[in-house]
Design a protein around this motif. Structure first.
Motif, PDB file in Angstrom:
ATOM      1  N   PRO A  74      11.758   0.873   2.760  1.00  7.72           N
ATOM      2  CA  PRO A  74      13.016   0.649   2.036  1.00  7.72           C
ATOM      3  C   PRO A  74      12.809   0.111   0.612  1.00  7.72           C
ATOM      4  CG  PRO A  74      12.604  -1.193   3.493  1.00  7.72           C
ATOM      5  CD  PRO A  74      11.457  -0.240   3.685  1.00  7.72           C
ATOM      6  N   TYR A  75      12.024   0.810  -0.162  1.00  9.58           N
ATOM      7  CA  TYR A  75      11.718   0.433  -1.544  1.00  9.58           C
ATOM      8  C   TYR A  75      11.652   1.702  -2.380  1.00  9.58           C
ATOM      9  CZ  TYR A  75      10.129  -4.048   0.432  1.00  9.58           C
ATOM     10  OH  TYR A  75      10.052  -5.241   1.092  1.00  9.58           O
ATOM     11  N   SER A  79       6.050   0.734   7.069  1.00  9.18           N
ATOM     12  CA  SER A  79       5.824  -0.058   5.853  1.00  9.18           C
ATOM     13  C   SER A  79       4.925   0.648   4.850  1.00  9.18           C
ATOM     14  CB  SER A  79       5.193  -1.404   6.220  1.00  9.18           C
ATOM     15  OG  SER A  79       3.854  -1.239   6.647  1.00  9.18           O
ATOM     16  N   ASP A  80       3.952   1.446   5.326  1.00 14.27           N
ATOM     17  CA  ASP A  80       2.932   2.015   4.434  1.00 14.27           C
ATOM     18  C   ASP A  80       2.306   0.909   3.602  1.00 14.27           C
ATOM     19  OD1 ASP A  80       1.326   3.934   3.306  1.00 14.27           O
ATOM     20  OD2 ASP A  80       2.829   4.672   1.905  1.00 14.27           O
ATOM     21  N   GLY A  81       2.168  -0.275   4.189  1.00 10.70           N
ATOM     22  CA  GLY A  81       1.745  -1.453   3.438  1.00 10.70           C
ATOM     23  C   GLY A  81       0.239  -1.568   3.310  1.00 10.70           C
ATOM     24  N   LEU A  82      -0.255  -1.637   2.063  1.00 13.93           N
ATOM     25  CA  LEU A  82      -1.653  -1.927   1.791  1.00 13.93           C
ATOM     26  C   LEU A  82      -1.801  -3.432   1.633  1.00 13.93           C
ATOM     27  CD1 LEU A  82      -2.409   0.891  -0.829  1.00 13.93           C
ATOM     28  CD2 LEU A  82      -2.654   0.969   1.658  1.00 13.93           C
ATOM     29  N   LEU A  83      -2.629  -4.045   2.462  1.00 14.00           N
ATOM     30  CA  LEU A  83      -2.746  -5.498   2.493  1.00 14.00           C
ATOM     31  C   LEU A  83      -3.850  -6.033   1.599  1.00 14.00           C
ATOM     32  CD1 LEU A  83      -2.315  -5.795   6.344  1.00 14.00           C
ATOM     33  CD2 LEU A  83      -0.652  -6.534   4.639  1.00 14.00           C
ATOM     34  N   ALA A  84      -4.808  -5.173   1.211  1.00 14.70           N
ATOM     35  CA  ALA A  84      -5.998  -5.650   0.525  1.00 14.70           C
ATOM     36  C   ALA A  84      -5.838  -5.915  -0.968  1.00 14.70           C
ATOM     37  CB  ALA A  84      -7.138  -4.655   0.745  1.00 14.70           C
ATOM     38  N   PRO A  85      -5.015  -5.161  -1.726  1.00 18.25           N
ATOM     39  CA  PRO A  85      -5.007  -5.338  -3.182  1.00 18.25           C
ATOM     40  C   PRO A  85      -4.632  -6.752  -3.626  1.00 18.25           C
ATOM     41  CG  PRO A  85      -3.908  -3.299  -2.573  1.00 18.25           C
ATOM     42  CD  PRO A  85      -4.145  -4.052  -1.303  1.00 18.25           C
ATOM     43  N   ALA A  86      -5.068  -7.075  -4.833  1.00 13.89           N
ATOM     44  CA  ALA A  86      -4.739  -8.388  -5.392  1.00 13.89           C
ATOM     45  C   ALA A  86      -3.235  -8.558  -5.542  1.00 13.89           C
ATOM     46  CB  ALA A  86      -5.432  -8.554  -6.744  1.00 13.89           C
ATOM     47  N   LYS A  87      -2.542  -7.496  -5.873  1.00 17.29           N
ATOM     48  CA  LYS A  87      -1.091  -7.516  -6.055  1.00 17.29           C
ATOM     49  C   LYS A  87      -0.490  -6.400  -5.205  1.00 17.29           C
ATOM     50  CE  LYS A  87       2.409  -7.610  -9.778  1.00 17.29           C
ATOM     51  NZ  LYS A  87       3.270  -6.466  -9.425  1.00 17.29           N
ATOM     52  N   PRO A  88      -0.413  -6.605  -3.885  1.00 15.01           N
ATOM     53  CA  PRO A  88       0.052  -5.522  -3.022  1.00 15.01           C
ATOM     54  C   PRO A  88       1.529  -5.222  -3.228  1.00 15.01           C
ATOM     55  CG  PRO A  88      -0.147  -7.546  -1.763  1.00 15.01           C
ATOM     56  CD  PRO A  88      -0.722  -7.823  -3.125  1.00 15.01           C
ATOM     57  N   HIS A  89       1.926  -4.050  -2.796  1.00 18.54           N
ATOM     58  CA  HIS A  89       3.341  -3.705  -2.740  1.00 18.54           C
ATOM     59  C   HIS A  89       4.020  -4.685  -1.777  1.00 18.54           C
ATOM     60  CE1 HIS A  89       6.995  -1.416  -2.245  1.00 18.54           C
ATOM     61  NE2 HIS A  89       6.538  -0.379  -2.939  1.00 18.54           N
ATOM     62  N   PRO A  90       5.194  -5.233  -2.125  1.00 15.67           N
ATOM     63  CA  PRO A  90       5.847  -6.202  -1.225  1.00 15.67           C
ATOM     64  C   PRO A  90       6.258  -5.634   0.121  1.00 15.67           C
ATOM     65  CG  PRO A  90       7.298  -5.608  -3.053  1.00 15.67           C
ATOM     66  CD  PRO A  90       5.941  -5.070  -3.377  1.00 15.67           C
ATOM     67  N   ARG A  91       6.232  -4.314   0.269  1.00 16.36           N
ATOM     68  CA  ARG A  91       6.581  -3.735   1.566  1.00 16.36           C
ATOM     69  C   ARG A  91       5.600  -4.166   2.654  1.00 16.36           C
ATOM     70  NH1 ARG A  91       5.259   2.383  -0.521  1.00 16.36           N
ATOM     71  NH2 ARG A  91       3.025   2.447  -0.078  1.00 16.36           N
ATOM     72  N   ALA A  92       4.382  -4.556   2.278  1.00 17.39           N
ATOM     73  CA  ALA A  92       3.417  -5.003   3.270  1.00 17.39           C
ATOM     74  C   ALA A  92       3.891  -6.256   3.998  1.00 17.39           C
ATOM     75  CB  ALA A  92       2.061  -5.263   2.611  1.00 17.39           C
ATOM     76  N   TRP A  93       4.696  -7.084   3.329  1.00 14.50           N
ATOM     77  CA  TRP A  93       5.208  -8.329   3.909  1.00 14.50           C
ATOM     78  C   TRP A  93       6.714  -8.293   4.144  1.00 14.50           C
ATOM     79  CZ3 TRP A  93       2.625 -13.153   4.793  1.00 14.50           C
ATOM     80  CH2 TRP A  93       1.246 -13.129   4.518  1.00 14.50           C
ATOM     81  N   GLY A  94       7.415  -7.260   3.634  1.00 15.54           N
ATOM     82  CA  GLY A  94       8.867  -7.350   3.635  1.00 15.54           C
ATOM     83  C   GLY A  94       9.663  -6.199   4.199  1.00 15.54           C
ATOM     84  N   THR A  95       9.019  -5.130   4.662  1.00 13.47           N
ATOM     85  CA  THR A  95       9.752  -3.921   5.033  1.00 13.47           C
ATOM     86  C   THR A  95      10.850  -4.177   6.064  1.00 13.47           C
ATOM     87  OG1 THR A  95       8.037  -2.331   4.459  1.00 13.47           O
ATOM     88  CG2 THR A  95       9.510  -1.714   6.260  1.00 13.47           C
ATOM     89  N   PHE A  96      10.531  -4.816   7.166  1.00 12.07           N
ATOM     90  CA  PHE A  96      11.475  -4.899   8.282  1.00 12.07           C
ATOM     91  C   PHE A  96      12.609  -5.885   8.012  1.00 12.07           C
ATOM     92  CE2 PHE A  96       7.736  -2.805   9.647  1.00 12.07           C
ATOM     93  CZ  PHE A  96       8.237  -1.765  10.421  1.00 12.07           C
ATOM     94  N   PRO A  97      12.354  -7.070   7.459  1.00 16.01           N
ATOM     95  CA  PRO A  97      13.494  -7.911   7.078  1.00 16.01           C
ATOM     96  C   PRO A  97      14.323  -7.310   5.949  1.00 16.01           C
ATOM     97  CG  PRO A  97      11.421  -8.903   6.377  1.00 16.01           C
ATOM     98  CD  PRO A  97      11.071  -7.786   7.309  1.00 16.01           C
ATOM     99  N   ARG A  98      13.733  -6.452   5.125  1.00 19.25           N
ATOM    100  CA  ARG A  98      14.522  -5.805   4.072  1.00 19.25           C
ATOM    101  C   ARG A  98      15.499  -4.815   4.678  1.00 19.25           C
ATOM    102  NH1 ARG A  98      14.698  -5.447  -1.325  1.00 19.25           N
ATOM    103  NH2 ARG A  98      15.207  -3.487  -2.349  1.00 19.25           N
ATOM    104  N   TYR A  99      15.080  -4.077   5.691  1.00 18.81           N
ATOM    105  CA  TYR A  99      16.025  -3.218   6.396  1.00 18.81           C
ATOM    106  C   TYR A  99      17.190  -4.032   6.965  1.00 18.81           C
ATOM    107  CZ  TYR A  99      13.644   1.325   6.451  1.00 18.81           C
ATOM    108  OH  TYR A  99      13.114   2.539   6.099  1.00 18.81           O
ATOM    109  N   LEU A 100      16.867  -5.154   7.604  1.00 20.57           N
ATOM    110  CA  LEU A 100      17.892  -5.960   8.272  1.00 20.57           C
ATOM    111  C   LEU A 100      18.788  -6.693   7.294  1.00 20.57           C
ATOM    112  CD1 LEU A 100      15.572  -7.501  10.997  1.00 20.57           C
ATOM    113  CD2 LEU A 100      17.392  -5.843  11.425  1.00 20.57           C
TER     114      LEU A 100
END
Length: 528
Positions: free
Chosen positions: A282-283, A407-428
């Motif tokens: 959802p981004y 989420s398609d969330g990449l967790l490793a980068p120094a500045k990851p896309h926030p979807r890695a931590w926020g996808t499901f609460p963003r839907y809700l």
């Protein structure tokens, strides 16, 4: 007496039906009862909270994160209790020593490459055994078609011989027999993108025969996106394999406002009997590696060959012409717009958070030379955010009844896309409570019951007596994604409890240290 009673929650069970206030008893890791007046050795007062099945992330890149950081706070704190990994056609099983080394280099931007990590597996089953040693959430695995192709025939951009195709069939079948739930492809990533549709059909026939599904990142999300979706439907029809479209977006300016065309294409196929589902995040921006934008031919032969081409002036000019003037297949057929490419991870911390255009202006180099210099300096490990999304498309696609969350969330980068931590609460929070794109019951169904059906999960994905107690408690009035593009590693708010197999992993908003998750493996009667 139950082990645990969750008292007075509004139970939204994942079917899409209306919620009801009830107590839910948990015993032996399963839901033991739903009703009133239940008693347990311990209780959670859930007044004012919603109790839902744990969320299922249909597109996760946690292949190493689950093992290197098994508490997995980024996902479990969102209410995720199951992830689908092995995505986009590239992962770490099946491999041999040579292909493991090449894969580690090729996708270090996605997953990192932890120092001192023990790579003690080669087969799919061995990787799943490693997960079973203790992880925070459950995980399903997709056989990665690009990795299979690499193992069978290297990085060559050509059709396979019959012997090589048979080897690919064997590898896919073995991965499925060892517990994988399906097969993924990354058809804008090498070497998987070198496969023609006829090759994919042959592999999908193997997957279909073993009860799995096909999850392609297809050949274009930009110019030619609708044709790329249609091609995957044809692969599904020809092979008889159920189709799950990964991060089914309509990105880039050429596709603004065209979601209805995609949905009509899918509805026609579903109406004809095709088994199709999809996931989205959802981004607006996407995230990938900087090297993924290269023309596919420039990556033939693997990472070392790619680096040699980038260092050769004549090769550079050929690559530049394709990327800037024609539109690289790696950039979805669209000429690259350097101002949309933001560095998310790099060996140079000063580059992180800046676009290629900004770095070029600061250095006095052309954007394309800046691009090549960055890839060389990072050994192709640079990750990016690509700011190319369209909000009306995002909302239209998430309303579709075949839609699930990923989420398609990449967790490793120094500045990851926030979807890695926020996808499901963003839907809700944002899309359900604030914008009303989905009702709360519909949203929960999109994130739980529907993906569970696609995965053929046995006794999971619903709040139902006898089902596994993979559960999340959230406050519908306050749940929200706290992660932002500036601060992408912030824990979601309004999710005080998450249970995996009846074990609290998040309690009162904090990680308990428990690691009750394991691999969920395909069997003859579903995924267990």
């Amino acid at each position: 007496m139950a082990d645990l009673v969750i008292r007075g929650a509004t139970v939204i069970d994942g079917t899409g039906g209306p919620g009801r206030v009830a107590d839910v008893a948990v015993t032996g890791g399963r839901v033991a009862g739903i009703g009133g007046g239940l008693t347990g050795r311990s209780t959670i007062d859930a007044s004012g909270l919603v109790l839902a099945p744990g969320f299922i992330d249909m597109h996760a890149h946690s292949d190493l994160a689950l093992l290197a950081e098994p508490d997995h706070l980024a996902k479990v704190s969102q209410g995720v209790t199951c992830e689908v990994i092995g995505q986009d056609g590239l992962s770490y099983a099946p491999v041999d020593d040579a292909t493991l080394a090449a894969t580690r280099q090729a996708i270090t931007g996605w997953n990192g490459d932890p120092p001192g990590f023990d790579w003690n597996w080669r087969r799919v089953g061995e990787y799943l055994d490693r997960l079973d040693e203790g992880i925070a959430v459950n995980a399903c695995y997709l056989v990665p078609q690009g990795s299979v192709r690499m193992l069978a025939m290297g990085w060559d951009a050509r059709p396979p011989t019959e012997t090589e195709l048979n080897r690919q069939r064997e590898l896919v079948a073995l991965g499925m027999e060892e517990g994988a739930v399906g097969m993924s492809s990354g058809l804008t990533y090498v070497p998987g993108m070198y496969a023609e549709d006829s090759e994919l059909i042959e592999l999908c026939r193997v997957v279909a025969g073993l009860g799995g599904f096909y999850a392609p990142h297809h050949r274009s999300y930009g110019a030619g996106a609708l044709q790329a979706y249609a091609d995957m439907v044809k692969v599904s029809r020809a092979s008889g394999c159920p189709l799950h479209l990964a991060h089914a977006t309509m990105n880039f300016p050429v596709n603004r406002g065209r979601a209805a065309e995609l949905l009509a294409l899918l509805d026609d196929a579903i109406g004809d009997g095709c088994d199709i589902s999809l996931d989205t995040y959802p981004y607006l921006p996407g995230a990938t590696t900087l090297a993924a934008l290269l023309p596919s031919r420039s990556s033939e032969g693997g990472p070392e060959a790619t680096l040699r081409r980038l260092a050769d002036p004549s090769e550079r000019e050929r690559i530049r012409h394709v990327m800037e003037d024609e539109g690289s297949d790696g950039c979805h057929g669209v000429p690259v717009e350097w101002e949309t490419i933001e560095i998310a991870g790099s060996r140079d911390p000063d580059a992180v958070g800046r676009t290629i255009a900004e770095l070029a202006a600061a250095s006095g180099r052309t954007p394309f030379d800046t691009y090549c210099d960055r890839l060389l300096a990072d050994d192709l490990g640079t990750t990016i955010l690509q700011h190319v999304g369209d909000e009306p498309n995002v909302q239209a696609i998430m309303r579709h009844p075949a839609h699930t969350g990923g989420s398609d969330g990449l967790l490793a980068p120094a500045k990851p896309h926030p979807r890695a931590w926020g996808t499901f609460p963003r839907y809700l929070g944002h899309y359900t409570r604030e914008l009303g794109v989905l009702s709360l019951e519909e949203c929960v169904a999109h994130l739980t019951g529907r993906p569970a059906r696609r995965l053929r999960l046995a006794d999971r994905g619903l709040v139902r007596t006898g089902y596994h107690a993979d559960l999340v408690l959230f406050d519908p009035a306050t749940v929200r994604d706290a992660a932002t593009f500036d601060e992408p590693r912030r824990q979601a708010e309004g999710i005080p409890y998450v249970l995996v197999g009846g074990v609290p992993v998040i309690a009162e908003g904090r990680h308990t240290g428990a690691l009750p998750g394991r691999s969920l493996r395909r069997g003859p009667d579903g995924v267990h």
